[in-house]
Structures are given as structure tokens and as C-alpha cells.
Design a protein around this motif. Structure first.
Motif, mmCIF file in Angstrom:
data_model
loop_
_atom_site.group_PDB
_atom_site.id
_atom_site.type_symbol
_atom_site.label_atom_id
_atom_site.label_comp_id
_atom_site.label_asym_id
_atom_site.label_seq_id
_atom_site.Cartn_x
_atom_site.Cartn_y
_atom_site.Cartn_z
ATOM 1 N N ASN A 21 0.840 -1.190 0.000
ATOM 2 C CA ASN A 21 0.000 0.000 0.000
ATOM 3 C C ASN A 21 0.877 1.243 0.000
ATOM 4 O OD1 ASN A 21 -2.795 0.320 -0.115
ATOM 5 N ND2 ASN A 21 -3.048 -0.858 1.753
ATOM 6 N N PRO A 22 0.291 2.419 -0.178
ATOM 7 C CA PRO A 22 1.135 3.621 -0.147
ATOM 8 C C PRO A 22 2.003 3.654 1.106
ATOM 9 C CG PRO A 22 -1.079 4.196 -0.795
ATOM 10 C CD PRO A 22 -1.101 2.736 -0.407
ATOM 11 N N ALA A 23 3.239 4.004 0.915
ATOM 12 C CA ALA A 23 4.207 4.025 2.010
ATOM 13 C C ALA A 23 3.862 5.117 3.017
ATOM 14 C CB ALA A 23 5.604 4.237 1.466
ATOM 15 N N MET A 24 4.131 4.834 4.263
ATOM 16 C CA MET A 24 3.995 5.831 5.313
ATOM 17 C C MET A 24 5.187 5.685 6.247
ATOM 18 S SD MET A 24 0.985 4.239 7.715
ATOM 19 C CE MET A 24 1.526 4.609 9.377
ATOM 20 N N ARG A 25 5.345 6.648 7.107
ATOM 21 C CA ARG A 25 6.431 6.532 8.084
ATOM 22 C C ARG A 25 6.235 5.258 8.887
ATOM 23 N NH1 ARG A 25 5.814 11.649 11.468
ATOM 24 N NH2 ARG A 25 7.172 10.496 12.866
ATOM 25 N N PRO A 26 7.320 4.627 9.307
ATOM 26 C CA PRO A 26 7.172 3.419 10.127
ATOM 27 C C PRO A 26 6.333 3.713 11.367
ATOM 28 C CG PRO A 26 9.456 3.715 9.458
ATOM 29 C CD PRO A 26 8.715 4.957 9.040
ATOM 30 N N LEU A 27 5.509 2.759 11.755
ATOM 31 C CA LEU A 27 4.588 2.931 12.867
ATOM 32 C C LEU A 27 5.306 3.322 14.156
ATOM 33 C CD1 LEU A 27 1.631 2.889 13.591
ATOM 34 C CD2 LEU A 27 1.845 0.454 14.073
ATOM 35 N N HIS A 28 6.481 2.745 14.379
ATOM 36 C CA HIS A 28 7.186 3.072 15.623
ATOM 37 C C HIS A 28 7.625 4.533 15.666
ATOM 38 C CE1 HIS A 28 10.625 2.113 13.016
ATOM 39 N NE2 HIS A 28 11.318 2.882 13.808
ATOM 40 N N GLU A 29 7.661 5.193 14.516
ATOM 41 C CA GLU A 29 8.001 6.625 14.484
ATOM 42 C C GLU A 29 6.766 7.498 14.673
ATOM 43 O OE1 GLU A 29 10.099 7.650 10.939
ATOM 44 O OE2 GLU A 29 11.674 6.177 11.287
ATOM 45 N N CYS A 30 5.673 7.187 13.982
ATOM 46 C CA CYS A 30 4.505 8.069 14.044
ATOM 47 C C CYS A 30 3.616 7.820 15.245
ATOM 48 C CB CYS A 30 3.702 8.007 12.754
ATOM 49 S SG CYS A 30 2.987 6.411 12.371
#
Length: 158
Positions: A21-30
Motif C-alpha cells: 500500500n502507499p508508504a507511510m512513516r514506520p509505525l514506531h516513528e509516528c
């Protein structure tokens, strides 16, 4: 441990479409930002420690009540154990049995689920036991809960 490569998946598969899916910042960052914590993301951004998760989920193990306050009806708890699907998960490729809102173990009234980073809650309704594990470092581990639930259930039976 082998590295997971979504490019090796069939481009028409559910797994490929999920993992690419569209990339997003890694969950542990956001997930540690104020913006994330203030957002209303139904089943995605609850924050708590193991004690708070176990306490909240103990409503399921304790017939719907916590400290004399009814949070769930017995009928709602029964619905958790109505099998919605049972087979190979199309995203992570392992066998899973799902009720309403939780994964289910092969036998008994034991349900479980995990969160981002490997957090896990296991609820044994018959024994009125709730177990929660929350770590302090994010790791992809959503598939841990069903296997861990089975293992904890085996230990409790002894």
C-alpha cells in the motif's frame, strides 16, 4: 530469520496489495507523536501498559463486568466466539480462526489479539483469566497472539 520481500508475492494477491500500500512513516516513528495519540483511529491507536490492557479486557473474562460496572452483555461475549472465518489468512499466510474482534484458539472459550509492536492480550472466559503483554519497543508481531494464546491455555490447564 529470512527477510520478507513483498516483491516475491503475486501482484494480484491480497497479501501483495496489503504490504505494498502507499508508504507511510514506520509505525514506531509516528505512533509516539502527539498527533497520533490525539487522533481518533478506532482500532489502531489505543495506548496503555500491560496492566491497563488486561484490566480493560478483563470485562470479557469476567462476564462483562469490571468492579461491579457492566461494560458488556453476556450475549456480546458469546458473539466473540461465533466463528467468522477459519483458514489460512490471506495477508500473513498462517492458519487463523476469527470470532468477532478476536482470534480464537482451536478449543475452549479462549480469545486473543495483538497490537502493533507485539502487544498481546489473551482472555480465557471459562477460567476467568486475562493475560496481557506490552513491550517497550515496536516490532511487527500481530500473528503472535493466536499461538501465544494456545500456549498460555496449555499452561493454565496443568
Amino acid at each position: 530469520m529470512p527477510v520478507f520481500d513483498p516483491a516475491q508475492l503475486d501482484p494480484n494477491s491480497v497479501a501483495f496489495k496489503t504490504w505494498t500500500n502507499p508508504a507511510m512513516r514506520p509505525l514506531h516513528e509516528c505512533s509516539c507523536t502527539e498527533r497520533w495519540r490525539r487522533a481518533d483511529i478506532g482500532a489502531a491507536n489505543g495506548h496503555g501498559n500491560a496492566r491497563s490492557v488486561a484490566r480493560l479486557q478483563s470485562a470479557v473474562a469476567c462476564g462483562g463486568e469490571v468492579d461491579g460496572i457492566r461494560l458488556l452483555s453476556p450475549q456480546t461475549i458469546d458473539r466473540i466466539f461465533e466463528v467468522q472465518s477459519n483458514g489460512i489468512d490471506l495477508v500473513i499466510g498462517i492458519p487463523l480462526k476469527f470470532g468477532v474482534g478476536y482470534s480464537l484458539t482451536p478449543e475452549g472459550r479462549v480469545c486473543a489479539w495483538g497490537g502493533a509492536g507485539g502487544s498481546t492480550v489473551i482472555i480465557d472466559v471459562d477460567r476467568r483469566i486475562t493475560f496481557a503483554y506490552v513491550m517497550n519497543k515496536m516490532a511487527p508481531a500481530a500473528a503472535i497472539a493466536p499461538a501465544l494464546a494456545e500456549r498460555v491455555s496449555e499452561i493454565v490447564k496443568r
